[in-house]
Structures are given as C-alpha cells and as structure tokens.
Design a protein around this motif. Sequence first.
Motif, mmCIF file in Angstrom:
data_model
loop_
_atom_site.group_PDB
_atom_site.id
_atom_site.type_symbol
_atom_site.label_atom_id
_atom_site.label_comp_id
_atom_site.label_asym_id
_atom_site.label_seq_id
_atom_site.Cartn_x
_atom_site.Cartn_y
_atom_site.Cartn_z
ATOM 1 N N SER A 89 0.819 -1.207 0.000
ATOM 2 C CA SER A 89 0.000 0.000 0.000
ATOM 3 C C SER A 89 0.859 1.266 0.000
ATOM 4 O O SER A 89 0.506 2.267 -0.640
ATOM 5 C CB SER A 89 -0.935 0.000 1.213
ATOM 6 N N ARG A 90 2.003 1.216 0.709
ATOM 7 C CA ARG A 90 2.910 2.367 0.716
ATOM 8 C C ARG A 90 3.549 2.571 -0.638
ATOM 9 O O ARG A 90 3.721 3.715 -1.093
ATOM 10 C CB ARG A 90 3.984 2.180 1.794
ATOM 11 N N MET A 91 3.919 1.475 -1.311
ATOM 12 C CA MET A 91 4.532 1.575 -2.630
ATOM 13 C C MET A 91 3.559 2.160 -3.652
ATOM 14 O O MET A 91 3.961 2.864 -4.579
ATOM 15 C CB MET A 91 5.011 0.191 -3.093
ATOM 16 N N ARG A 92 2.279 1.867 -3.484
ATOM 17 C CA ARG A 92 1.252 2.324 -4.433
ATOM 18 C C ARG A 92 0.559 3.602 -3.974
ATOM 19 O O ARG A 92 -0.362 4.083 -4.636
ATOM 20 C CB ARG A 92 0.206 1.229 -4.629
ATOM 21 N N ASN A 93 0.989 4.148 -2.830
ATOM 22 C CA ASN A 93 0.350 5.331 -2.262
ATOM 23 C C ASN A 93 -1.151 5.125 -2.076
ATOM 24 O O ASN A 93 -1.971 6.008 -2.376
ATOM 25 C CB ASN A 93 0.610 6.553 -3.149
ATOM 26 N N GLU A 94 -1.501 3.952 -1.585
ATOM 27 C CA GLU A 94 -2.899 3.615 -1.340
ATOM 28 C C GLU A 94 -3.159 3.512 0.150
ATOM 29 O O GLU A 94 -2.231 3.382 0.956
ATOM 30 C CB GLU A 94 -3.251 2.282 -2.016
ATOM 31 N N LYS A 95 -4.429 3.525 0.527
ATOM 32 C CA LYS A 95 -4.809 3.351 1.917
ATOM 33 C C LYS A 95 -4.542 1.915 2.337
ATOM 34 O O LYS A 95 -4.858 0.981 1.613
ATOM 35 C CB LYS A 95 -6.291 3.690 2.103
ATOM 36 N N TYR A 96 -3.954 1.772 3.529
ATOM 37 C CA TYR A 96 -3.649 0.425 4.032
ATOM 38 C C TYR A 96 -4.942 -0.290 4.400
ATOM 39 O O TYR A 96 -5.664 0.141 5.308
ATOM 40 C CB TYR A 96 -2.726 0.516 5.241
#
Length: 228
Positions: A89-96
């Motif tokens: 999620s951090r790599m994709r800048n998405e919500k965990y």
Amino acid sequence: MSHISELRDMCRGKATDEEIDVYLRENLQINASPDGALIVQNEFNLGRFIKELFVSYRWYLVNYPVRTKASTSAIIGALGELLGSYVKSRMRNEKYSPEAKRVLLFAAFGGCITGPLLHFWYVFLQQLMAKLQLTGRGKTIAMVLLDRILWSPPFTALTVIFLQYFQTFSVEETGIQLRRNYAAVLLMSQKTWVPGQIINFEFVPVDYQVVFVNLVAVFYNTYLSLAN
C-alpha cells in the motif's frame, strides 16, 4: 504451567511451609497475611512476564511440538501478509487495507503446511546426521546442502501453488503464476535461507529451529505476499 508443576513436586517432596512461602513470594509475588490468607501483588513486572511467557512456550514446545510449531507458523504467516500488504500500500500510495482472506490464507499455509512439515523434516535431518555420525561443522554443511537441494525446490513450488490456487481456485491461473514466479521465489528462498540455515543449524538448539525459521520468515513471507 511450570509453577503448578514445581509446586506439585514441592508438596510431593514434603517441602516445609517456609520453603513453599518463599517460593510463592519469589516466583508468584504472593504473600501471606497475618491471618494466613494469600495476597497477590498487583505490581506488573515486564521482565518476569517475558520470562514466564518463554518458560510456558518452551513447555508447550517440548510437550506438544507439532501443534506449537504449527500455531507459531500460522501467526508468523499472518504477520508476514499484514506487513506485505502494508508495504504494498505504501509503494502504491494507497490506503492500508489488508484483505482478511489473504491473511487467513497465509495463516492456514503456515499452520497446516510450514509448521508441521518443517518439524518432521528437521527430525529426519537430525536422525540422518546421527546415522552418518556427522558432527560439528561437517554436520551443519551437510544439513544446509540437503535442506537447500532436496527441500527448497519442491517446497517453493508447493508454496506458490497453495497460495495462488486458494486465491483464485483456478488450475490454469495457478499454472501461469507458477511458471511466472517460481524461479524468482526460489532464488529469493536461496538468498534468504542459505545464510539463515547456516545460523539455524550451527547455533540454534533443535527444539527452537522451527521457531528461528518462523522469525526469519516474517520478512520472507512479506516477500511472498508481494510476489503473490
């Protein structure tokens, strides 16, 4: 559990009231009031708690090795997936937002496959080394070679197949992912577990070898989560 056994042994051995009183005060933080009632101290001791947790875990490890290692592997598998989904999620800048299905899947693989199979594999390796009368550095080298040559390739394939199939329930998609990911996962396995198993077989007591593998596997399972 260990304190109950020790108290039982003390009573059977006809320990004096003074000896039992000292044991209760030193180990269980229990004191006796003037009227003979037991008083449990409420003060929390982190060091004592960790020690008791370790003693209890060792008791279960010795008395119920397969179930204990399976439970430990299940927890580690779930932690690896949770960490993997966080990194993803951090790599994709998405919500965990971890998927419960995947967490349960990795836990099931650890509890049903990794823990039990590793237990019996390590028992086999120890018995084989005893028959070959290998000890010391030669024993460690032999065990690492056997583990990496005989164990790693089929177990890597089983890992990819299990995790992929129970996500898609598609034999075709599982075959595609096996062909696509097998070489990379096997290479990562060797990079991780050659040094890991050298440390494991050389320095870690037999009862704790699966536990050590599980600790290292937190990071390896994170990689598997990203790969799958």
